[in-house]
Scaffold this motif. Structure first.
Motif, PDB file in Angstrom:
ATOM      1  N   ASN A 138       0.843  -1.136   0.026  1.00  0.00           N
ATOM      2  CA  ASN A 138      -0.167  -0.010   0.093  1.00  0.00           C
ATOM      3  C   ASN A 138       0.788   1.267   0.059  1.00  0.00           C
ATOM      4  O   ASN A 138       0.501   2.287  -0.755  1.00  0.00           O
ATOM      5  N   VAL A 139       1.982   1.479   0.796  1.00  0.00           N
ATOM      6  CA  VAL A 139       2.711   2.484   0.785  1.00  0.00           C
ATOM      7  C   VAL A 139       3.658   2.681  -0.544  1.00  0.00           C
ATOM      8  O   VAL A 139       3.748   3.768  -0.898  1.00  0.00           O
ATOM      9  N   LEU A 140       4.176   1.535  -1.018  1.00  0.00           N
ATOM     10  CA  LEU A 140       4.602   1.700  -2.402  1.00  0.00           C
ATOM     11  C   LEU A 140       3.614   2.199  -3.323  1.00  0.00           C
ATOM     12  O   LEU A 140       4.214   2.804  -4.406  1.00  0.00           O
ATOM     13  N   SER A 141       2.519   1.468  -3.550  1.00  0.00           N
ATOM     14  CA  SER A 141       1.765   2.014  -4.535  1.00  0.00           C
ATOM     15  C   SER A 141       1.554   3.490  -4.253  1.00  0.00           C
ATOM     16  O   SER A 141       1.284   4.238  -5.289  1.00  0.00           O
ATOM     17  N   ALA A 142       1.271   4.059  -3.055  1.00  0.00           N
ATOM     18  CA  ALA A 142       0.879   5.457  -2.636  1.00  0.00           C
ATOM     19  C   ALA A 142       1.834   6.345  -3.073  1.00  0.00           C
ATOM     20  O   ALA A 142       1.736   7.386  -3.708  1.00  0.00           O
ATOM     21  N   ILE A 143       3.277   5.828  -2.781  1.00  0.00           N
ATOM     22  CA  ILE A 143       4.656   6.755  -3.075  1.00  0.00           C
ATOM     23  C   ILE A 143       4.654   7.072  -4.486  1.00  0.00           C
ATOM     24  O   ILE A 143       4.852   8.009  -5.054  1.00  0.00           O
ATOM     25  N   ARG A 144       4.216   5.925  -5.478  1.00  0.00           N
ATOM     26  CA  ARG A 144       4.403   5.918  -6.888  1.00  0.00           C
ATOM     27  C   ARG A 144       3.290   6.684  -7.410  1.00  0.00           C
ATOM     28  O   ARG A 144       3.530   6.974  -8.819  1.00  0.00           O
ATOM     29  N   THR A 145       2.198   6.857  -6.892  1.00  0.00           N
ATOM     30  CA  THR A 145       1.174   7.566  -7.430  1.00  0.00           C
ATOM     31  C   THR A 145       0.921   9.023  -6.866  1.00  0.00           C
ATOM     32  O   THR A 145      -0.311   9.412  -7.098  1.00  0.00           O
ATOM     33  N   PRO A 148       2.089  14.280  -9.712  1.00  0.00           N
ATOM     34  CA  PRO A 148       3.479  14.857 -10.304  1.00  0.00           C
ATOM     35  C   PRO A 148       3.313  16.240 -10.277  1.00  0.00           C
ATOM     36  O   PRO A 148       4.430  16.917 -10.348  1.00  0.00           O
ATOM     37  N   ASP A 149       2.127  17.012 -10.434  1.00  0.00           N
ATOM     38  CA  ASP A 149       2.270  18.366 -10.480  1.00  0.00           C
ATOM     39  C   ASP A 149       2.495  19.040  -9.332  1.00  0.00           C
ATOM     40  O   ASP A 149       3.250  20.061  -9.197  1.00  0.00           O
ATOM     41  N   LEU A 167       6.879  16.671   2.896  1.00  0.00           N
ATOM     42  CA  LEU A 167       5.823  17.480   2.784  1.00  0.00           C
ATOM     43  C   LEU A 167       4.796  17.022   1.626  1.00  0.00           C
ATOM     44  O   LEU A 167       3.553  17.695   1.709  1.00  0.00           O
ATOM     45  N   VAL A 168       5.314  16.082   0.946  1.00  0.00           N
ATOM     46  CA  VAL A 168       4.411  15.632  -0.223  1.00  0.00           C
ATOM     47  C   VAL A 168       4.231  14.243  -0.218  1.00  0.00           C
ATOM     48  O   VAL A 168       3.014  13.596  -0.126  1.00  0.00           O
ATOM     49  N   GLU A 169       5.200  13.542  -0.382  1.00  0.00           N
ATOM     50  CA  GLU A 169       5.144  11.984  -0.579  1.00  0.00           C
ATOM     51  C   GLU A 169       4.582  11.223   0.678  1.00  0.00           C
ATOM     52  O   GLU A 169       3.670  10.532   0.161  1.00  0.00           O
ATOM     53  N   PHE A 170       5.146  11.519   1.670  1.00  0.00           N
ATOM     54  CA  PHE A 170       4.796  10.787   2.793  1.00  0.00           C
ATOM     55  C   PHE A 170       3.447  11.042   3.138  1.00  0.00           C
ATOM     56  O   PHE A 170       2.202  10.336   3.493  1.00  0.00           O
ATOM     57  N   PRO A 171       3.125  12.668   3.342  1.00  0.00           N
ATOM     58  CA  PRO A 171       1.558  12.847   3.502  1.00  0.00           C
ATOM     59  C   PRO A 171       0.504  12.337   2.682  1.00  0.00           C
ATOM     60  O   PRO A 171      -0.515  11.771   2.887  1.00  0.00           O
TER      61      PRO A 171
END
Length: 257
Positions: A138-145, A148-149, A167-171
């Protein structure tokens, strides 16, 4: 209003289930050793509680579940983030992680018992193995998606790599993380129980095997109910934490006309 109706409906179903459990076996002519009624199971639960066996074994199983869940979730988060940020690492490690997930966890339990003995550690290791994968994927998929803007905007503001992640990827991955934790909270109970069934001398899994060996069907039901309660409480704890952490996310409007 909708929530109240749902709660009332759930309560009615619970009362109906308990009524069927109480009087159903007698109406069907089932002997007690096949399906004891609710009163007999409650009496057995009181007896097991008074001797101290039920409380002791429940506490041991609960501790194993908490530790296995926490370590498995932490490992899943770390590896999920690492693979999400590094496509090369994912391509290299994903076949082995998938093979580990496909391998039946029950098969590992005797091996862990041979290595670590009849202690809490084999049960915790089984729980870690089971919890790890849903959290990681789940974490892997969320980080990948991640949008991009949003990433480009933060980079345009001269953010460092750590700031971009913090600020962006983990939240952005938090919602998916808690979805994985919900699944993992129930799987942790299964993992620990499997470990106790295969090679345990303490815990509810051991108590279940002991009751089965004595032909104590009511005791088996008491153990199953105790494990179910632990699983429900674990799931509820994750939901409670999710609401506290993700309170800033907008809630979907599920009301219908």
């Amino acid at each position: 209003m909708t929530l109240s109706r749902s709660s009332a409906g759930s309560l009615v179903l619970l009362v109906l289930f308990l009524a069927l459990w109480q009087w159903g076996p007698g109406l069907l002519g089932m002997p007690e050793f096949v399906l004891p009624n609710l009163t007999r199971v409650a009496q057995e639960a009181v007896a097991m509680w008074q001797t101290g066996n039920l409380l002791e074994h429940t506490l041991i199983t609960t501790l194993e579940i908490i530790v296995g869940f926490a370590l498995g979730a932490l490992l899943g988060i770390v590896i999920g983030v690492a693979l999400g940020l590094s496509p090369a690492a994912e391509a290299m490690l994903s076949p082995y992680i998938l093979a580990l997930q496909i391998a039946p966890k029950v098969a590992f339990a005797p091996l862990f018992v041979m290595w670590l003995g009849y202690t809490v550690y084999p049960k915790i290791l089984i729980a870690i193995l089971i919890v790890f994968f849903p959290v990681m994927i789940n974490v892997l998929s969320a980080i990948r998606t991640v949008d991009p803007d949003m990433i480009n905007l933060v980079r345009a503001l001269s953010a460092t790599r750590w700031q971009l992640f913090r600020l962006v990827e983990f939240p952005s991955a938090m919602s998916a993380l808690f979805s994985g934790l919900r699944i993992a909270s129930t799987l942790a109970v299964i993992g620990v129980t499997v470990g106790e069934l295969v090679g345990g001398n303490k815990g509810l899994g051991f108590l279940l095997v002991d009751a089965e060996g004595q032909g104590n069907t009511a005791g088996v039901f008491v153990t199953i109910v105790a494990l179910t309660v632990i699983g429900v409480l674990a799931y509820a704890a994750v939901v409670w934490a999710e609401k506290r952490v993700l309170h800033y996310l907008p809630k979907a409007n599920l009301a219908t006309a």
